[in-house]
Every structure is written in C-alpha cells, then in structure tokens.
Design a protein around this motif. Sequence first.
Motif, mmCIF file in Angstrom:
data_model
loop_
_atom_site.group_PDB
_atom_site.id
_atom_site.type_symbol
_atom_site.label_atom_id
_atom_site.label_comp_id
_atom_site.label_asym_id
_atom_site.label_seq_id
_atom_site.Cartn_x
_atom_site.Cartn_y
_atom_site.Cartn_z
ATOM 1 N N TYR A 58 0.806 -1.218 0.000
ATOM 2 C CA TYR A 58 0.000 0.000 0.000
ATOM 3 C C TYR A 58 0.841 1.271 0.000
ATOM 4 N N MET A 125 -8.176 -2.065 -3.755
ATOM 5 C CA MET A 125 -7.969 -2.848 -2.533
ATOM 6 C C MET A 125 -8.610 -4.223 -2.672
ATOM 7 N N VAL A 129 -7.643 -4.560 2.940
ATOM 8 C CA VAL A 129 -6.311 -4.146 2.497
ATOM 9 C C VAL A 129 -5.374 -5.354 2.473
ATOM 10 N N VAL A 132 -3.014 -3.997 -1.877
ATOM 11 C CA VAL A 132 -3.395 -2.669 -2.363
ATOM 12 C C VAL A 132 -2.478 -2.304 -3.521
#
Length: 194
Positions: A58, A125, A129, A132
Amino acid sequence: MSNSDRVITRIGAWVAGGQEVTWTNHQPASSLVQWKRNNAKGTTPPPQMATNLSMVCYELPFWGAYHSGVWSADDLWDKVHAFDSVGHGAAASIISTITSSSWFNSTKTLNDPTTNALRKGDIVMFNGVGHVCIATGVSEQQPNEVYSVWGLDPTGLRANTPVERTSVSTILAQIAAGAPGVAQTVTYSRPSWW
C-alpha cells in the motif's frame, strides 16, 4: 498534468526500468515507516527508490506521490504518521486509516474485473487491504490494469520484488491459487489526497 497523471507516470517509469524493491507485509519493517520513526518531520529526506528499499504494497502510491513531486517530504511524513501513530503500526490502525473517508472519496466495489471501471490513480484494494495497488488508467493488454508490488511469499518478505504492471484479474487468480475457496472482494476509490 494532474496529480494522478504525475504519480502514474513516475511509477510507470519504475516499471519500464525494471525497478525492484524488497517487499514486506510487516509494516514496521518498511523503509518508509522506519524513516518516519527515526526522523522528526522536516529533518531528513526519505530514502530513494532502490532494490534494498523495504516496501509494503500500500506504500507504492505514497512513493509515487513523493518521487513525482506531488507530495513534499513533509506531506509523506504526515501520511505515514497518520497510520503509524495509532496502535504503532498495528494492522487494525493501518486498515482503519487507509480506508477512512478522510483519505478517500466514495469507495466502490468492482463486480466484474473483465470490464473496465478503474480510472488512472484509483487505489484498488483486495479483501479490505489484503493487497493494495494503483490503477494505471489504461487497458492496453487487459482490463483494469494496475501497478503493484507484491512478493507473494508466506514469510512476508521477498527481496528483488518487481514494481510491475498487472491486472485485477491476474491478482485475483494469484489470491485464489494461494487461498482457494476464499471469497474475493475488490474495492476502489479516488484518493482525496490527489
């Protein structure tokens, strides 16, 4: 050029150049988090993109925003601080921060990965998560292309992980191979910080 264009262009250059990083799923091990924890805001620039840089999936849009000039080093520090300060890197604090309405406009579900729905710069996503990535905004090879960093290693660490161009369908197939029978949910949203 919009902010999302600048970020996608920067990440695309890494992909074209064969950039690799050390992928980790252990957020406190990330180079970005360690930089934030070891340096007061405004004192030391973040590390540069490099093979030995430890990155959680992420964080790829964060690095793109910084290295494209969309964010300053202080902006980057603030974003990392937001998810690292509550629970000091606990998974629950990360999830609640990066999926919050203060970070995203409306979040939508991608029901059919074979039909283009993603816009350039959308954050994508998988299962909350669980993974991501960021939408490229093009579909030259297949629908819903994304830039992604994912080591796919059960130990949670993998050196020489490429920053790659892939697709939602490909990632869903990888998840299904690793966790057969688990329901898959894909959501996406335009970040409010673009």
